[in-house]
Design a protein around this motif. Structure first.
Motif, mmCIF file in Angstrom:
data_model
loop_
_atom_site.group_PDB
_atom_site.id
_atom_site.type_symbol
_atom_site.label_atom_id
_atom_site.label_comp_id
_atom_site.label_asym_id
_atom_site.label_seq_id
_atom_site.Cartn_x
_atom_site.Cartn_y
_atom_site.Cartn_z
ATOM 1 N N ASP A 1 -0.847 -2.498 -4.494
ATOM 2 C CA ASP A 1 -2.201 -3.062 -4.498
ATOM 3 C C ASP A 1 -3.253 -1.976 -4.276
ATOM 4 O OD1 ASP A 1 -1.475 -5.893 -4.752
ATOM 5 O OD2 ASP A 1 -0.616 -5.637 -2.755
ATOM 6 N N ALA A 2 -2.882 -0.932 -3.559
ATOM 7 C CA ALA A 2 -3.797 0.185 -3.322
ATOM 8 C C ALA A 2 -2.989 1.431 -2.977
ATOM 9 C CB ALA A 2 -4.772 -0.138 -2.188
ATOM 10 N N VAL A 3 -3.576 2.575 -3.285
ATOM 11 C CA VAL A 3 -2.987 3.877 -2.936
ATOM 12 C C VAL A 3 -4.027 4.654 -2.140
ATOM 13 C CG1 VAL A 3 -2.138 6.083 -3.827
ATOM 14 C CG2 VAL A 3 -1.515 3.942 -4.983
ATOM 15 N N VAL A 4 -3.596 5.301 -1.056
ATOM 16 C CA VAL A 4 -4.463 6.195 -0.283
ATOM 17 C C VAL A 4 -3.879 7.603 -0.401
ATOM 18 C CG1 VAL A 4 -5.560 6.686 1.927
ATOM 19 C CG2 VAL A 4 -4.933 4.327 1.349
ATOM 20 N N ASP A 5 -4.659 8.516 -0.962
ATOM 21 C CA ASP A 5 -4.203 9.891 -1.172
ATOM 22 C C ASP A 5 -4.804 10.783 -0.099
ATOM 23 O OD1 ASP A 5 -3.378 12.338 -2.097
ATOM 24 O OD2 ASP A 5 -3.856 11.914 -4.200
ATOM 25 N N GLN A 6 -3.958 11.173 0.862
ATOM 26 C CA GLN A 6 -4.407 11.984 1.990
ATOM 27 C C GLN A 6 -4.341 13.482 1.712
ATOM 28 O OE1 GLN A 6 -6.075 9.922 4.301
ATOM 29 N NE2 GLN A 6 -4.925 10.948 5.909
ATOM 30 N N VAL A 7 -3.653 13.880 0.663
ATOM 31 C CA VAL A 7 -3.365 15.307 0.494
ATOM 32 C C VAL A 7 -3.664 15.795 -0.926
ATOM 33 C CG1 VAL A 7 -1.710 15.514 2.380
ATOM 34 C CG2 VAL A 7 -0.922 14.703 0.149
ATOM 35 N N CYS A 8 -4.768 15.342 -1.490
ATOM 36 C CA CYS A 8 -5.196 15.812 -2.805
ATOM 37 C C CYS A 8 -6.275 16.869 -2.604
ATOM 38 C CB CYS A 8 -5.736 14.662 -3.644
ATOM 39 S SG CYS A 8 -6.215 15.144 -5.310
ATOM 40 N N VAL B 1 0.843 -1.202 0.000
ATOM 41 C CA VAL B 1 0.000 0.000 0.000
ATOM 42 C C VAL B 1 0.873 1.245 0.000
ATOM 43 C CG1 VAL B 1 -1.848 1.244 1.183
ATOM 44 C CG2 VAL B 1 -1.750 -1.259 1.330
ATOM 45 N N CYS B 2 0.492 2.213 -0.824
ATOM 46 C CA CYS B 2 1.156 3.517 -0.852
ATOM 47 C C CYS B 2 0.234 4.550 -0.217
ATOM 48 C CB CYS B 2 1.474 3.917 -2.289
ATOM 49 S SG CYS B 2 2.172 5.581 -2.468
ATOM 50 N N VAL B 3 0.766 5.348 0.700
ATOM 51 C CA VAL B 3 0.015 6.456 1.307
ATOM 52 C C VAL B 3 0.708 7.756 0.923
ATOM 53 C CG1 VAL B 3 -0.824 7.503 3.435
ATOM 54 C CG2 VAL B 3 -0.722 4.998 3.234
ATOM 55 N N ILE B 4 -0.018 8.622 0.242
ATOM 56 C CA ILE B 4 0.518 9.935 -0.113
ATOM 57 C C ILE B 4 0.143 10.903 0.999
ATOM 58 C CG2 ILE B 4 0.620 11.738 -1.864
ATOM 59 C CD1 ILE B 4 -0.556 9.728 -3.844
#
Length: 299
Positions: free
Chosen positions: A64-71, A3-6
């Motif tokens: 597998d998934a990306v969570v974008d916290q700062v868009c 998982v990627c968290v931005i």
């Protein structure tokens, strides 16, 4: 999962990273590096507004998934669509209750996800979104346009989690602290002549919800909020019980109060959480967690 968290460097974003890590996911945090990432995760330093730098930092990585916290803007959403095309099948955009602000009305009901018609939302990539003052003043619109752009053209499955006003934890906004401090000191709290209800959620709970959404199969928008909306008088009454001090209220006439009262709302745009419940997640009532959030604000 990989998982990627931005973002993910502060408040409930950091809790999300820790939730994913502790559940056994391999977590990569992408941010500018001003705050160290939690132990046990991969940290990539990049400015999400610098498309070339972001591509270079990611290299050949896939997730597998990306969570974008700062868009916050459609320009940032467009960059994300290009950069993560082919890198992930699932993209979670952390959005906000503020996308409903223009739909609210006094005494209105809690709004379901379908109240916001993204197909009718204009998207203008030529506005000066790169100027902080402009973007901050158009926060709700920027979020709506970001949702609209990705909903129409994302090259991956999209989830938009519309979070209520998040309270508790390491809250850098100071919104709850404003009320806790004024009530504790016996200072009057400014309330609207006809205060309107708003939705709230506890920081640890929204982090858990986002972590669960990473591994779920649903797509589209989902409202994330505690069960019962509150107006500012009701919120202050709960703060008063937690602090042992009876709140004192003032009702300013004309212009908004000084100092600003964060939940001085003239319209109701609380959120309906029926969809989240049907997906198997029921949020705790505010009365269950607010005393703990007040203690954190006092610490």
């Amino acid at each position: 999962m990989d998982v990627c968290v931005i973002g993910g460097s502060r408040h409930f974003g950091r809790r999300l990273v820790e939730e994913l890590r502790d559940a056994g996911a391999s977590v990569t945090v992408v941010n500018r590096g001003s705050t160290p990432a939690p132990p046990g995760v991969t940290h990539l330093r990049a400015d999400r507004d610098d498309e070339g730098g972001l591509l270079a930092a990611l290299g050949g990585r896939r997730f597998d998934a990306v969570v974008d916290q700062v868009c916050y803007t459609p320009v940032q959403a467009a960059v994300a669509a290009r950069v993560f095309a082919g890198r992930t099948p699932r993209y979670l955009l952390t959005s906000t209750v503020e996308v409903y602000a223009h739909l609210g009305r006094p005494g209105g009901p809690p709004l379901p996800e379908q109240a916001l018609d993204l197909s009718a939302e204009p998207v203008d990539l030529h506005l000066p979104w790169g100027e902080p003052e402009f973007a901050n003043s158009r926060y709700a619109e920027g979020k709506r346009q970001a949702e609209a752009l990705l909903t129409r053209s994302a090259p991956f499955d999209l989830v938009t989690v519309r979070t209520a006003h998040v309270l508790g934890g390491a809250d850098f906004t100071g919104r709850l602290a404003h009320y806790v401090e004024r009530i504790r000191r016996g200072l009057p709290v400014a309330v609207h002549p006809a205060p309107q209800r708003a939705s709230f959620v506890h920081a640890p709970e929204i982090a858990r919800f986002l972590a669960r959404a990473v591994t779920a199969e649903f797509t589209g928008p989902v409202n994330a909020a505690s069960e019962r909306p509150l107006d500012v008088r009701e919120l202050c009454a709960l703060v008063g019980r937690a602090t042992g001090v009876e709140p004192v209220f003032t009702t300013p006439a004309g212009a908004p109060p000084t100092p600003p009262s964060p939940f001085f709302f003239d319209r109701c745009y609380a959120m309906d959480t029926t969809r989240a419940t049907r997906l198997g997640f029921r949020f705790s009532p505010v009365t269950d967690w607010l005393p703990r959030a007040v203690e954190e604000a006092l610490a």
